[in-house]
Structures are given as structure tokens and as C-alpha cells.
Design a protein around this motif. Sequence first.
Motif, short mmCIF file in Angstrom:
data_model
loop_
_atom_site.label_atom_id
_atom_site.label_comp_id
_atom_site.label_asym_id
_atom_site.label_seq_id
_atom_site.Cartn_x
_atom_site.Cartn_y
_atom_site.Cartn_z
N GLN A 78 0.83 -1.21 0.00
CA GLN A 78 0.00 0.00 0.00
C GLN A 78 0.87 1.26 0.00
O GLN A 78 0.54 2.27 -0.65
N ASN A 81 2.00 1.79 -3.48
CA ASN A 81 0.90 2.29 -4.30
C ASN A 81 0.64 3.78 -4.07
O ASN A 81 0.28 4.51 -4.99
N LYS A 82 0.83 4.21 -2.81
CA LYS A 82 0.61 5.61 -2.46
C LYS A 82 1.86 6.46 -2.68
O LYS A 82 1.88 7.65 -2.37
N LYS A 88 8.70 -0.24 -5.99
CA LYS A 88 7.55 -0.87 -6.65
C LYS A 88 7.57 -2.34 -6.28
O LYS A 88 8.62 -2.91 -5.96
#
Length: 232
Positions: A78, A81-82, A88
Motif C-alpha cells: 500500500q 501504491n501511495k 515498486k
Amino acid sequence: MMESDETFTIQKVSAQQLLMKEFSMVQRVILGNVIQVGYQSCNDFMQSSKIPLFLKMERASKLIPEIKNMAVEYALMQACNKQLIPLKWSLEQTNNIALKYLKLKSLDGKCIFTVNQTSCAGKRSRHAKFREELDLPFQSSLNLFPNDDTHQFIVEPDFAYYCEINHGYRSETPLFAVVGKPAAQNGWLGQLSLLGQIQLLPKSEADDTRTAAEDLRNFNLSDFQDFMEEHK
């Protein structure tokens, strides 16, 4: 730093400098906060009425460390993703296709990381074939300073460096969290702590890291349970 003689030219890089280049102090603090969020989320999940009944059995307590590591992995995903941390992620299969592990990669692709539980900050992860395969190219490289503990360099290869993000797990909060370049047998060529660093930041940066951590605390337990089901 370049060194050469009449036969070859090699590129050397300090393992410690490599880690500091990949993770600024702010990013290390955020990464440590993300791991703490994973621990807290595991605790919340285990206390939730939604957990499977078998996890409430006393014998299921030995499963908690693995669930905790999955919660840390989920929190790291998460955070990627943020864009809170410069990594990655991908979920990879081991040779035993029933098992999966989280592989993190730096944005430039030059460093890869696995996430592991260890008994203390001074140890690299336990032996596993998939980690050995990731690390093998480095261990076959020339050891430039085998007896020098203060200036350990590794040969810069044409492929990604393998590093580890490790944390302690037999506690409600992580006893330690580190990122390091593991040595061939045990220990580290270079290591940085991910906890207890926030006091070293200016107030504005410290506030930013707290805000980043709070952004992850809305941990969706249902999504996490789906993640466990899908990647068990």
C-alpha cells in the motif's frame, strides 16, 4: 570510485553508501512506520470478529508470525501504491509454486528487496532457495576487502543488487526493523536501522512522516483478509 591495473577495471560501491542512496533519512523513517502499521494491523485483525475460527485456537498462535509478516508485506504494498516509499512491488512464486513472496524493487531497478522475519537485527534471513538465487551473483563477485570491517565494498554488477528488509516479530510492536545488504554467510555488508530515527529529522520533516504513516492506518481488514486468501 574506479580502480584499475593492466588487466581490468572495476566499479566499487560501499554497501552502506548504496543503502543511504536508496533511502534518505525521511524515507527510512516512513519505511519503519509502515512496518509498525503492519504489526498494528495484524493485532487488529487477530482481535477482529471476522477472523476464521481456527485462528482463535491456542495452537494457531504459531501462525501469528507468518500473518504478521503478511501484514507487513501488505502495508508495504500500500505504501508503494501511495508512493510513500520509492519502491515498486510484485508477488513472485518460489520453486514451490504454492508459496509466494513479496519482491520490492527500487524505481531505477538497481536494487531488489525481500521482506523477512529474523530473530535479531544482526542476522540476515534464514536460508531459502529463492533468496539464495537472488543473492548468488553477488557472492560470486570479487571480495575486495575481506578483512576490512570498516570499509566493505562490493563490485557493481550489471544486474540488480539484492538487499533485505528484516524485522523482529515475537512482540506486538517490532523490536527492530532494518534494511541491509547481506553478507555471504551471515550478518551484513551494510545495514541501516528503520526505527528510532524520527528524532534526527527537522520538525517539518518529522511531521510529514507522521502524516504519511497516518495515511496507512486506515487498514481495510476485509481487503487484508482477501489478500491472505489470494496469496496464501
